[in-house]
Scaffold this active site. Structure first.
Site, PDB file in Angstrom:
ATOM      1  N   ASP A  31       0.853  -1.186   0.000  1.00 41.07           N
ATOM      2  CA  ASP A  31       0.000   0.000   0.000  1.00 41.07           C
ATOM      3  C   ASP A  31       0.891   1.238   0.000  1.00 41.07           C
ATOM      4  O   ASP A  31       1.886   1.312   0.724  1.00 41.07           O
ATOM      5  CB  ASP A  31      -0.916  -0.017   1.232  1.00 41.07           C
ATOM      6  N   ILE A  32       0.527   2.230  -0.810  1.00 44.33           N
ATOM      7  CA  ILE A  32       1.331   3.442  -0.957  1.00 44.33           C
ATOM      8  C   ILE A  32       1.282   4.283   0.327  1.00 44.33           C
ATOM      9  O   ILE A  32       2.183   5.078   0.584  1.00 44.33           O
ATOM     10  CB  ILE A  32       0.831   4.244  -2.185  1.00 44.33           C
ATOM     11  N   ASN A  88     -12.699  -3.209   2.436  1.00 46.84           N
ATOM     12  CA  ASN A  88     -13.591  -2.075   2.637  1.00 46.84           C
ATOM     13  C   ASN A  88     -14.625  -2.134   1.510  1.00 46.84           C
ATOM     14  O   ASN A  88     -14.266  -2.365   0.351  1.00 46.84           O
ATOM     15  CB  ASN A  88     -12.812  -0.754   2.572  1.00 46.84           C
ATOM     16  N   HIS A 101     -10.020  -5.240  -3.642  1.00 50.52           N
ATOM     17  CA  HIS A 101      -8.688  -5.549  -3.096  1.00 50.52           C
ATOM     18  C   HIS A 101      -8.820  -5.978  -1.653  1.00 50.52           C
ATOM     19  O   HIS A 101      -9.633  -5.445  -0.900  1.00 50.52           O
ATOM     20  CB  HIS A 101      -7.747  -4.342  -3.224  1.00 50.52           C
TER      21      HIS A 101
HETATM   22  P1  5GP Z   1      -9.567   1.252   0.106  1.00 54.24           P
HETATM   23  O1  5GP Z   1      -9.804   2.369   1.101  1.00 54.24           O
HETATM   24  O2  5GP Z   1     -10.194   1.543  -1.233  1.00 54.24           O
HETATM   25  O3  5GP Z   1      -9.967  -0.075   0.671  1.00 54.24           O
HETATM   26  O4  5GP Z   1      -8.015   1.151  -0.054  1.00 54.24           O
HETATM   27  C1  5GP Z   1      -7.311   1.660  -1.138  1.00 54.24           C
HETATM   28  C2  5GP Z   1      -5.856   1.616  -0.747  1.00 54.24           C
HETATM   29  O5  5GP Z   1      -5.081   1.778  -1.906  1.00 54.24           O
HETATM   30  C3  5GP Z   1      -5.460   2.750   0.212  1.00 54.24           C
HETATM   31  O6  5GP Z   1      -4.953   2.185   1.419  1.00 54.24           O
HETATM   32  C4  5GP Z   1      -4.401   3.524  -0.570  1.00 54.24           C
HETATM   33  O7  5GP Z   1      -3.336   3.956   0.250  1.00 54.24           O
HETATM   34  C5  5GP Z   1      -3.935   2.539  -1.615  1.00 54.24           C
HETATM   35  N1  5GP Z   1      -3.513   3.135  -2.884  1.00 54.24           N
HETATM   36  C6  5GP Z   1      -4.182   4.096  -3.587  1.00 54.24           C
HETATM   37  N2  5GP Z   1      -3.545   4.379  -4.732  1.00 54.24           N
HETATM   38  C7  5GP Z   1      -2.453   3.585  -4.757  1.00 54.24           C
HETATM   39  C8  5GP Z   1      -1.388   3.426  -5.703  1.00 54.24           C
HETATM   40  O8  5GP Z   1      -1.329   4.072  -6.757  1.00 54.24           O
HETATM   41  N3  5GP Z   1      -0.422   2.514  -5.400  1.00 54.24           N
HETATM   42  C9  5GP Z   1      -0.462   1.779  -4.249  1.00 54.24           C
HETATM   43  N4  5GP Z   1       0.530   0.912  -4.057  1.00 54.24           N
HETATM   44  N5  5GP Z   1      -1.456   1.903  -3.344  1.00 54.24           N
HETATM   45  C10 5GP Z   1      -2.435   2.790  -3.595  1.00 54.24           C
END
Ligand code: 5GP
Ligand code: ZN
Length: 110
Positions: A31-32, A88, A101
């Site tokens: 995660d970034i 989520n 994811h």
């Molecule tokens: P969500 O809140 O949708 O379940 O989680 C999305 C996750 O993706 C977040 O924790 C966010 O930090 C991560 N994320 C968003 N954009 C990128 C990206 O371009 N690269 C990576 N490695 N992670 C990302």
């Protein structure tokens, strides 16, 4: 493939990302913006918006996500100490990337 989807772009290499593991069906990357010392995302390459959009045809990929998560936990040395796996789902559930994811987080100090 969804043209506006960041994770679809990662899947086809349009956004360069280091994969910790990859096969024809899924990919694993960090995660970034990690919320724990270990924070991995286990992501099907196929565009599925959220858990709400899973169909009967997705049984195999869904179980593979969890089996790969288990192996990644081992590889990241958090199997024994413990970790969390979660999805989520939609905005109210904290989802911001609308491409399915599985989060794996762990590695907190004992
Ligand atoms: P969500 O809140 O949708 O379940 O989680 C999305 C996750 O993706 C977040 O924790 C966010 O930090 C991560 N994320 C968003 N954009 C990128 C990206 O371009 N690269 C990576 N490695 N992670 C990302
Ligand atoms: Zn996508």
């Amino acid at each position: 493939m969804n043209d506006d989807c960041i994770f679809c772009k990662i899947a086809i290499g349009e956004i360069p990302t280091d994969f910790l593991y990859e096969n024809e069906r899924l990919m694993v990357f960090r995660d970034i913006n990690p919320h724990a010392p270990v924070h991995l995302l286990i992501v099907p390459k196929k565009h599925i918006r959220s858990v709400n959009d899973l169909t009967e045809a997705d049984h195999e990929i869904l179980s593979e996500l969890i089996m790969v998560a288990k192996e990644m936990a081992k590889a990241e040395s958090v199997s024994e100490s413990g970790y969390r796996l979660f999805f989520n789902v939609e905005r109210g559930g904290g989802q911001v990337i609308f491409h399915l994811h599985l989060h794996l987080i762990g590695g907190w100090k004992k």
